[in-house]
Design an enzyme around this catalytic site. Structure first.
Site, mmCIF file in Angstrom:
data_model
loop_
_atom_site.group_PDB
_atom_site.id
_atom_site.type_symbol
_atom_site.label_atom_id
_atom_site.label_comp_id
_atom_site.label_asym_id
_atom_site.label_seq_id
_atom_site.Cartn_x
_atom_site.Cartn_y
_atom_site.Cartn_z
ATOM 1 N N GLY A 27 -55.941 -184.996 -63.382
ATOM 2 C CA GLY A 27 -55.479 -186.033 -64.297
ATOM 3 C C GLY A 27 -56.433 -187.205 -64.465
ATOM 4 N N ARG A 61 -43.265 -166.914 -71.730
ATOM 5 C CA ARG A 61 -43.903 -168.119 -72.247
ATOM 6 C C ARG A 61 -42.932 -168.893 -73.119
ATOM 7 N NH1 ARG A 61 -49.580 -167.719 -75.293
ATOM 8 N NH2 ARG A 61 -48.354 -167.384 -77.172
ATOM 9 N N ARG A 77 -52.619 -174.327 -70.086
ATOM 10 C CA ARG A 77 -51.771 -173.211 -70.528
ATOM 11 C C ARG A 77 -52.071 -172.931 -72.000
ATOM 12 N NH1 ARG A 77 -50.112 -172.365 -66.163
ATOM 13 N NH2 ARG A 77 -50.009 -170.232 -66.876
ATOM 14 N N ILE A 78 -52.083 -171.652 -72.345
ATOM 15 C CA ILE A 78 -52.245 -171.277 -73.749
ATOM 16 C C ILE A 78 -50.896 -171.457 -74.436
ATOM 17 C CG2 ILE A 78 -52.704 -169.323 -75.289
ATOM 18 C CD1 ILE A 78 -54.728 -168.352 -73.150
ATOM 19 N N LEU A 79 -50.906 -172.159 -75.564
ATOM 20 C CA LEU A 79 -49.654 -172.536 -76.219
ATOM 21 C C LEU A 79 -49.370 -171.640 -77.432
ATOM 22 C CD1 LEU A 79 -50.289 -176.364 -76.017
ATOM 23 C CD2 LEU A 79 -48.624 -175.057 -74.666
ATOM 24 N N HIS A 124 -61.565 -180.931 -74.818
ATOM 25 C CA HIS A 124 -62.169 -179.680 -74.340
ATOM 26 C C HIS A 124 -63.614 -179.969 -73.931
ATOM 27 C CE1 HIS A 124 -62.752 -175.418 -73.891
ATOM 28 N NE2 HIS A 124 -63.889 -175.552 -74.539
ATOM 29 N N GLU A 161 -55.184 -171.757 -82.945
ATOM 30 C CA GLU A 161 -56.209 -171.024 -82.213
ATOM 31 C C GLU A 161 -56.622 -171.803 -80.974
ATOM 32 O OE1 GLU A 161 -60.286 -169.008 -83.549
ATOM 33 O OE2 GLU A 161 -59.129 -169.826 -85.209
ATOM 34 N N LEU A 162 -56.836 -171.108 -79.857
ATOM 35 C CA LEU A 162 -57.146 -171.767 -78.583
ATOM 36 C C LEU A 162 -58.368 -172.681 -78.716
ATOM 37 C CD1 LEU A 162 -56.684 -171.967 -75.470
ATOM 38 C CD2 LEU A 162 -58.330 -170.100 -75.250
HETATM 39 C C1 GAR Z 1 -61.383 -181.816 -68.338
HETATM 40 O O1 GAR Z 1 -62.766 -181.576 -68.174
HETATM 41 C C2 GAR Z 1 -60.922 -181.266 -69.679
HETATM 42 O O2 GAR Z 1 -61.875 -181.384 -70.683
HETATM 43 C C3 GAR Z 1 -60.669 -179.820 -69.343
HETATM 44 O O3 GAR Z 1 -60.063 -179.860 -68.070
HETATM 45 C C4 GAR Z 1 -60.557 -180.987 -67.347
HETATM 46 C C5 GAR Z 1 -59.378 -181.753 -66.827
HETATM 47 O O4 GAR Z 1 -59.768 -182.789 -65.968
HETATM 48 N N1 GAR Z 1 -59.823 -179.197 -70.307
HETATM 49 C C6 GAR Z 1 -59.951 -177.938 -70.717
HETATM 50 O O5 GAR Z 1 -60.781 -177.162 -70.256
HETATM 51 C C7 GAR Z 1 -58.986 -177.502 -71.819
HETATM 52 N N2 GAR Z 1 -59.417 -176.289 -72.433
HETATM 53 P P1 GAR Z 1 -58.758 -183.954 -65.577
HETATM 54 O O6 GAR Z 1 -57.478 -183.279 -65.087
HETATM 55 O O7 GAR Z 1 -59.451 -184.672 -64.466
HETATM 56 O O8 GAR Z 1 -58.542 -184.788 -66.792
#
Ligand code: GAR
Length: 213
Positions: A12, A65, A91-93, A109, A143-144
């Site tokens: 987080g 899901r 999670r894939i939505l 992302h 799309e993911l």
């Molecule tokens: C972050 O790097 C975010 O970009 C990535 O997960 C990490 C979460 O870090 N998200 C994805 O890969 C989504 N496809 P955090 O929990 O410390 O914010």
């Protein structure tokens, strides 16, 4: 005052960066709840440290899901949020869930989309030999890891970058990029035209493209 629900799966750190910016910069917004898809998500404790309510919808308690997403939508809609922020929500939505929050759900992302959707983005970027890498905030589409791009942060890949070093540098950029993008949303300054996002009335120094350094 806009209301935000943040969904997390892990530490987080992006959620924390948003909570800090919201408080320090006095946005016209509040985080109504941080919802995790697992009780062990470290970010839950960090949310509580910021005085933010938390909730858990444990994906392991559901055998489909659709069932999980119905429960998750219930946990979100209880707060009637203006915006849903995916911050490391892994999670894939499904289409129905995405459509329910159309134009009011953001994701971050860790790549320059549309390059490298999915997992292990930093390793794949290094393997592909890219010279520029980064992170993307986008409105969530079906799309993911796709959907209209709100903002991107970029860095030049260094000869001595390995996966961990690159991940750390991109994450530091994410912590600047995501609060800025969420702030634009709560200030009603993002406009969508034909699938492309425009930042209305950019202030001096504000840009949808952030560079390291
Ligand atoms: C972050 O790097 C975010 O970009 C990535 O997960 C990490 C979460 O870090 N998200 C994805 O890969 C989504 N496809 P955090 O929990 O410390 O914010």
């Amino acid at each position: 005052m806009k209301s935000i629900v943040v969904l997390i799966s892990g530490r987080g750190s992006n959620m924390t960066a948003i909570a800090q910016a919201l408080r320090d910069e006095r946005w016209p917004a509040r985080i109504a709840c941080v919802v995790a898809d697992r009780p062990g998500a470290a970010g839950l404790a960090r949310a509580r440290e910021h005085g933010v309510d938390t909730d858990v919808v444990d994906f392991r308690a559901f055998d489909s899901r659709a069932g999980f997403e119905a429960a998750l939508a219930g946990a979100i809609d209880r707060h009637a949020p203006d915006l849903v922020v995916l911050a490391g929500f892994m999670r894939i939505l499904g289409d129905a869930f995405v459509d329910r929050y159309a134009r009011r759900m953001l994701n971050i992302h860790p790549s320059l989309l549309p390059a490298f959707p999915g997992l292990h983005t930093h390793r794949r970027a290094l393997e592909a030999g890219v010279a520029v890498h980064g992170a993307t905030v986008h409105l969530v589409g079906r799309e993911l890891d796709m959907g209209p791009i709100v903002a991107q942060a970029a860095l030049a890949v260094r000869a001595d970058d390995d996966e961990d070093r690159l991940a750390a540098r991109v994450l530091a950029l994410e912590h600047r990029l995501y609060p800025a993008a969420v702030r634009w949303f709560v200030e009603d300054r993002l406009a969508l035209h034909g699938g492309r996002v425009e930042l209305r009335e950019p202030r001096p120094g504000e840009t949808r493209c952030l560079w390291e350094g």
